[in-house]
Design an enzyme around this catalytic site. Structure first.
Site, PDB file in Angstrom:
ATOM      1  N   GLY A   9       0.505  -1.380  -0.236  1.00 56.86           N
ATOM      2  CA  GLY A   9      -0.041  -0.147   0.270  1.00 56.86           C
ATOM      3  C   GLY A   9       0.872   1.246   0.139  1.00 56.86           C
ATOM      4  O   GLY A   9       1.425   1.273   0.921  1.00 56.86           O
ATOM      5  N   ALA A  10       0.855   1.408  -1.405  1.00 56.36           N
ATOM      6  CA  ALA A  10       1.813   2.956  -0.677  1.00 56.36           C
ATOM      7  C   ALA A  10       1.314   4.846  -0.954  1.00 56.36           C
ATOM      8  O   ALA A  10       1.235   5.678  -1.775  1.00 56.36           O
ATOM      9  CB  ALA A  10       2.750   2.971  -2.629  1.00 56.36           C
ATOM     10  N   ASN A  12      -0.971   7.137   1.489  1.00 53.01           N
ATOM     11  CA  ASN A  12      -0.443   7.750   2.390  1.00 53.01           C
ATOM     12  C   ASN A  12      -0.118   7.553   3.816  1.00 53.01           C
ATOM     13  O   ASN A  12       1.083   7.358   4.390  1.00 53.01           O
ATOM     14  CB  ASN A  12      -1.912   9.161   3.236  1.00 53.01           C
ATOM     15  CG  ASN A  12      -2.515   9.729   2.332  1.00 53.01           C
ATOM     16  OD1 ASN A  12      -1.301  10.121   1.723  1.00 53.01           O
ATOM     17  ND2 ASN A  12      -3.193  10.233   2.149  1.00 53.01           N
ATOM     18  N   GLY A  14       1.064   3.958   3.864  1.00 54.57           N
ATOM     19  CA  GLY A  14       2.160   3.392   3.379  1.00 54.57           C
ATOM     20  C   GLY A  14       3.210   3.973   3.365  1.00 54.57           C
ATOM     21  O   GLY A  14       4.334   3.815   3.717  1.00 54.57           O
ATOM     22  N   ARG A 153      -2.729   9.292  20.301  1.00 54.58           N
ATOM     23  CA  ARG A 153      -3.152  10.422  20.703  1.00 54.58           C
ATOM     24  C   ARG A 153      -3.863  11.287  21.977  1.00 54.58           C
ATOM     25  O   ARG A 153      -4.129  11.705  22.603  1.00 54.58           O
ATOM     26  CB  ARG A 153      -4.692  10.047  20.087  1.00 54.58           C
ATOM     27  CG  ARG A 153      -4.495  10.063  18.475  1.00 54.58           C
ATOM     28  CD  ARG A 153      -5.565   9.605  17.417  1.00 54.58           C
ATOM     29  NE  ARG A 153      -5.541   9.764  15.811  1.00 54.58           N
ATOM     30  CZ  ARG A 153      -6.034   8.917  15.139  1.00 54.58           C
ATOM     31  NH1 ARG A 153      -6.478   7.633  15.638  1.00 54.58           N
ATOM     32  NH2 ARG A 153      -5.579   9.016  13.332  1.00 54.58           N
ATOM     33  N   HIS A 177     -10.299  -1.089  18.263  1.00 53.58           N
ATOM     34  CA  HIS A 177      -9.484   0.258  17.561  1.00 53.58           C
ATOM     35  C   HIS A 177     -11.536   0.792  17.187  1.00 53.58           C
ATOM     36  O   HIS A 177     -11.453   0.326  15.672  1.00 53.58           O
ATOM     37  CB  HIS A 177      -8.423  -0.447  16.217  1.00 53.58           C
ATOM     38  CG  HIS A 177      -8.010   1.019  15.774  1.00 53.58           C
ATOM     39  ND1 HIS A 177      -7.561   1.994  16.591  1.00 53.58           N
ATOM     40  CD2 HIS A 177      -7.554   1.699  14.666  1.00 53.58           C
ATOM     41  CE1 HIS A 177      -6.914   2.797  16.257  1.00 53.58           C
ATOM     42  NE2 HIS A 177      -6.748   2.700  14.263  1.00 53.58           N
TER      43      HIS A 177
HETATM   44  N1  APR Z   1      -2.854  -4.300  -3.216  1.00 58.22           N
HETATM   45  C1  APR Z   1      -1.532  -3.420  -2.814  1.00 58.22           C
HETATM   46  N2  APR Z   1      -2.425  -2.012  -2.512  1.00 58.22           N
HETATM   47  C2  APR Z   1      -3.557  -2.107  -2.558  1.00 58.22           C
HETATM   48  C3  APR Z   1      -4.050  -2.789  -3.026  1.00 58.22           C
HETATM   49  C4  APR Z   1      -3.989  -4.464  -3.287  1.00 58.22           C
HETATM   50  N3  APR Z   1      -4.669  -5.284  -3.351  1.00 58.22           N
HETATM   51  N4  APR Z   1      -5.793  -2.452  -3.505  1.00 58.22           N
HETATM   52  C5  APR Z   1      -5.747  -1.176  -2.528  1.00 58.22           C
HETATM   53  N5  APR Z   1      -4.132  -0.753  -2.783  1.00 58.22           N
HETATM   54  C6  APR Z   1      -3.490   0.684  -2.268  1.00 58.22           C
HETATM   55  C7  APR Z   1      -4.053   1.791  -3.159  1.00 58.22           C
HETATM   56  O1  APR Z   1      -3.834   1.891  -4.258  1.00 58.22           O
HETATM   57  C8  APR Z   1      -4.034   2.775  -1.954  1.00 58.22           C
HETATM   58  O2  APR Z   1      -2.451   3.447  -3.021  1.00 58.22           O
HETATM   59  O3  APR Z   1      -3.498   0.738  -0.830  1.00 58.22           O
HETATM   60  C9  APR Z   1      -3.514   2.475  -1.107  1.00 58.22           C
HETATM   61  C10 APR Z   1      -4.364   2.936   0.063  1.00 58.22           C
HETATM   62  O4  APR Z   1      -3.830   4.078   0.417  1.00 58.22           O
HETATM   63  P1  APR Z   1      -4.633   5.058   1.485  1.00 58.22           P
HETATM   64  O5  APR Z   1      -5.751   5.373   0.121  1.00 58.22           O
HETATM   65  O6  APR Z   1      -3.903   6.652   0.706  1.00 58.22           O
HETATM   66  O7  APR Z   1      -4.997   5.329   2.748  1.00 58.22           O
HETATM   67  P2  APR Z   1      -3.899   5.584   3.510  1.00 58.22           P
HETATM   68  O8  APR Z   1      -4.630   6.107   3.782  1.00 58.22           O
HETATM   69  O9  APR Z   1      -2.712   5.138   3.393  1.00 58.22           O
HETATM   70  O10 APR Z   1      -4.863   4.170   4.671  1.00 58.22           O
HETATM   71  C11 APR Z   1      -4.564   2.613   3.862  1.00 58.22           C
HETATM   72  O11 APR Z   1      -4.447   1.948   6.659  1.00 58.22           O
HETATM   73  O12 APR Z   1      -5.169   3.122   8.937  1.00 58.22           O
HETATM   74  C12 APR Z   1      -5.509   2.400   7.467  1.00 58.22           C
HETATM   75  O13 APR Z   1      -8.054   3.335   7.072  1.00 58.22           O
HETATM   76  C13 APR Z   1      -6.739   2.817   7.017  1.00 58.22           C
HETATM   77  O14 APR Z   1      -7.746   1.441   5.515  1.00 58.22           O
HETATM   78  C14 APR Z   1      -7.173   2.742   5.664  1.00 58.22           C
HETATM   79  C15 APR Z   1      -5.164   1.961   5.629  1.00 58.22           C
END
Ligand code: APR
Length: 310
Positions: A9-10, A12, A14, A153, A177
């Site tokens: 997950g790249a 925010n 990641g 927090r 959580h």
């Molecule tokens: N494999 C890899 N990456 C994926 C997949 C997958 N199958 N499906 C989605 N993603 C990626 C998205 O493309 C996106 O870049 O996961 C990333 C999620 O990033 P954001 O939408 O910016 O979400 P973020 O704020 O990083 O939160 C991610 O962490 O805190 C928790 O609730 C939050 O579940 C959420 C997760």
């Protein structure tokens, strides 16, 4: 220093996690993986180009839809999924994120069979369970990040109210959580002084309430996403304890097998983290009120688990 840490997950959370891991040089290589082509490669390259200025030698590399570069990672952080939108509870995310976390877990099982997995995707406790089931890893190697964030927090709000350093606030938030998390007032101290001697009940209740809604408070401001600076800091603190075998005692989501009267589920409890992952669950004594709150919180996790079929 570890050899390789993967962050799936790249987005925010990641990307910020990868950056913090690299800046602390917790591994020689940090691999950032995502499904969107270009995003992990671009963010990883951008972070690597900051290395000469920040002075770290950790190589950050990106990969889209390819787990080859992640092979043999000692730690994998899972942040893949969709983030909360305003008005959405963490549980609304459950089915979508369960499917995503299932796919990711299959890849981890195949490419990083010895990894310790730190799950961040929400709803956290249920995503930890999905990861454990799909990878088949023992509970020592599948741990969830929630309590460190919730506790940070809580500590930041207490430091503000007391006008003291955040470093002098010791506290622990347990439970699932979600809105039913359990900040342990009986274990909250300011350099060893019980917080109840320094703040009255009304003020403490307000802080507990704000802590429980800490995630939603950020979502209401951002509107298009959820928190990521503090969540990535919390994740890195857990990874650091594993990578450096620090054996820190941190509140983490762990698979329970009778501890605190709970079993067959993940819930936030005090954990010792070291090179083997979860090395011990510390069964602290709770007040009757805290016990009841933990039970209620655990029931909420079980309900969300019931919404997922594996
Ligand atoms: N494999 C890899 N990456 C994926 C997949 C997958 N199958 N499906 C989605 N993603 C990626 C998205 O493309 C996106 O870049 O996961 C990333 C999620 O990033 P954001 O939408 O910016 O979400 P973020 O704020 O990083 O939160 C991610 O962490 O805190 C928790 O609730 C939050 O579940 C959420 C997760």
């Amino acid at each position: 220093m570890l050899n390789k840490i993967t962050v799936v997950g790249a987005g925010n959370v990641g990307a910020t996690t990868a950056q913090r891991l690299a800046e602390k040089e917790l591994a020689r290589t940090v691999v950032l993986v995502d499904v969107v082509d270009g995003v992990p490669q671009g963010k990883a390259l951008d972070q690597w180009e900051s290395a000469p200025i920040e002075g770290f030698d950790t190589r950050v590399i990106g990969a889209a839809n390819d787990y080859g570069p992640t092979a043999g990672s000692e730690v994998v952080v899972v942040t893949a999924g969709i983030a909360r939108k305003p008005g959405m509870s963490r549980d609304d995310l459950v089915r979508t994120n369960a499917d995503i976390v299932k796919q990711v877990s299959q890849q981890i099982k195949q490419h990083c069979p010895k990894a310790i997995v730190v799950v961040v995707s929400n709803p956290l406790d249920v995503m930890c369970w999905v990861t454990k089931q799909v990878t088949g890893f023992p509970r020592e190697r599948v741990i969830g990040m929630a309590g460190v964030l919730d506790t940070a927090r809580y500590r930041s709000f207490l430091a503000e109210a007391l006008d003291v350093s955040v470093q002098d606030i010791q506290a622990m938030v347990l439970g699932g959580h979600g809105d039913t998390m359990v900040p342990l007032i009986s274990y909250t101290t300011v350099s060893g002084i019980p917080v109840t001697q320094l703040l009255d009940k009304a003020k403490l209740d307000k802080i507990v309430d704000r802590t429980r809604n800490g995630g939603a408070e950020i979502v209401a401001f951002l509107k298009t996403g959820s928190a990521y600076y503090a969540p990535s800091s919390a994740t890195v603190q857990m990874v650091e304890s594993i990578a450096l075998d620090k054996k820190r005692v941190l509140p983490c989501a762990a698979w329970l097998d009778g501890e605190f009267g709970l079993s067959g589920m993940y819930c936030g409890v005090p954990c010792k983290l070291g090179k083997n992952g979860l090395e011990q669950i510390i069964a602290v004594e709770l007040t009757a009120e805290e016990k009841a709150a933990l039970k209620k919180s655990a029931e909420g996790v079980k309900q969300t688990m019931a919404a997922v079929t594996l």
